[in-house]
Design a protein around this motif. Sequence first.
Motif, PDB file in Angstrom:
ATOM      1  N   GLU A  92       1.197   2.831  -3.538  1.00  0.00           N
ATOM      2  CA  GLU A  92      -0.150   3.285  -3.898  1.00  0.00           C
ATOM      3  C   GLU A  92      -0.487   4.600  -3.180  1.00  0.00           C
ATOM      4  N   ASN A  93      -0.017   4.738  -1.940  1.00  0.00           N
ATOM      5  CA  ASN A  93      -0.212   5.981  -1.194  1.00  0.00           C
ATOM      6  C   ASN A  93       0.474   7.138  -1.911  1.00  0.00           C
ATOM      7  N   GLY A 106       0.789  -1.233   0.000  1.00  0.00           N
ATOM      8  CA  GLY A 106       0.000   0.000   0.000  1.00  0.00           C
ATOM      9  C   GLY A 106       0.817   1.276   0.000  1.00  0.00           C
ATOM     10  N   ALA A 149       1.335   7.249  -5.111  1.00  0.00           N
ATOM     11  CA  ALA A 149       0.726   7.440  -6.425  1.00  0.00           C
ATOM     12  C   ALA A 149      -0.613   8.170  -6.328  1.00  0.00           C
ATOM     13  N   SER A 150      -1.392   7.820  -5.312  1.00  0.00           N
ATOM     14  CA  SER A 150      -2.699   8.442  -5.132  1.00  0.00           C
ATOM     15  C   SER A 150      -2.563   9.944  -4.912  1.00  0.00           C
TER      16      SER A 150
END
Length: 463
Positions: free
Chosen positions: A18-19, A15, A21-22
């Motif tokens: 993804e953190n 995660g 990238a978000s």
Amino acid sequence: MPIVLSLLPTKPVPGLVENHASYAQQHGYQHVVVDGTHIYGERQQVLHHYHCMYQQLLNLAEGDLLLVLDVFSLIYTPHALDAVATGYDSIVSLTNPSPDSQLANSCGMIFRSTAEIRERFYALLHDLGRWAMYLPEHAPKIEAQILGEFFPPISFMRHLTSGYFPCLQSFWHSGDTATGLSYVIDFFAQAQPLVVSNAPEWRQLNGIWAPNPDYDFRYVQALLQDAQNSAAQKQSLLQSFVQQTELPLEPELHINPDAEIAFVSLYTRNITGYGLLHERSMLRYCERHGYGYHLYREAPSFLPDSVTANWAKAHLIRQHLAQHQFVLWIDADILAIAQASGMEDLLAKRDFIVGMDHTAWAINSCVFGARNTAPMQAFIQQLCQRIESVEDKSSVYVGGGDQQIINEEMIQASLLNAENVVDAISLGTSPIYATAQHRFVHFPAQLNHFRAASMQAWEQLST
């Protein structure tokens, strides 16, 4: 367009990328991920990081911003980069806000692409190259010192002039004589920083700079959970910990009292926040395998007056040894992660068992136990008597604690050998060695909130 740079010298926690990238996607920033796991050597990895940063600085338009993230850092609150960096061309935080600390934290750095910053970065790279090659004038230093010489770090405990906090470090050593530790995880929900980090802390020991040997970068998993809780306006880790200590609980719990193999444990009210995690984990484990479990949530009345909860391990084994064929003490900061792995294979040919420590200790008393035989009954009795004779039992670590006494008594009884001491992987595995395939994972020497958060993140692996 600003760039968010994710540097990955080792496998990140689930995660994390993804953190990063978000956040970039939310603001329309470019996200660049650099896999550095193929780079061999601590200093070569560091040098590679800075070459990658310089590359991105050169790719930016004049005045655009670069945010540097890594496996130790994450976006906590998705503020816009230009808002946070207003009035700054570079933002580098201290690893420790103590007045005598000047070490720079390479997590969560922000650089503006200007001619002056690019020249400074070019000079920094030249010095880092000399350091990576161990040239004499640079060899004794560490990355944080060299970085700080070119980009003087600022305290993360004070607001930037823009009104935001720089990258907040969650945990560090301080001058506090009581604990020597400090933390700001309880402060995150109020501070709402852009970035939080749990970078390994470097300290000078006997003239040599070294990182914390117990560092577990997967604690970042707990920080991710806290950031998600904050975004959803749910309880912070601190609130959850405090609420656990206020729950009404019975003083004792006993299951499978006639089992051949049994565990004993004790935790007191002040550590309920992680004691309950241990309890739930061990209940699942013992019920699955049919093991006994004797849990005390306060110091039992059968303990001698001189024996506090921190020193009661041998006494609790002695109390229940007659009920079972084998009784093991297990610390309340241990989780049963690989729930399917039983104890029979480890105990089959042993009358006594303890694991090696992953540091300089010969053993770690987080898990140890004895078979119900006359020699072992006598040995446990001797342990109890020796512990009762210790005058200063004011803390778990004084004089080496019960671990030192167990070590000495094992030597006296000729038990400190490969027959009785298993490896540091199979019994009470440190998080720095552990995976989801390990039986028991031990979380030693941490502040209560820090430990509870670590264990909460790890517990998900066993369910």
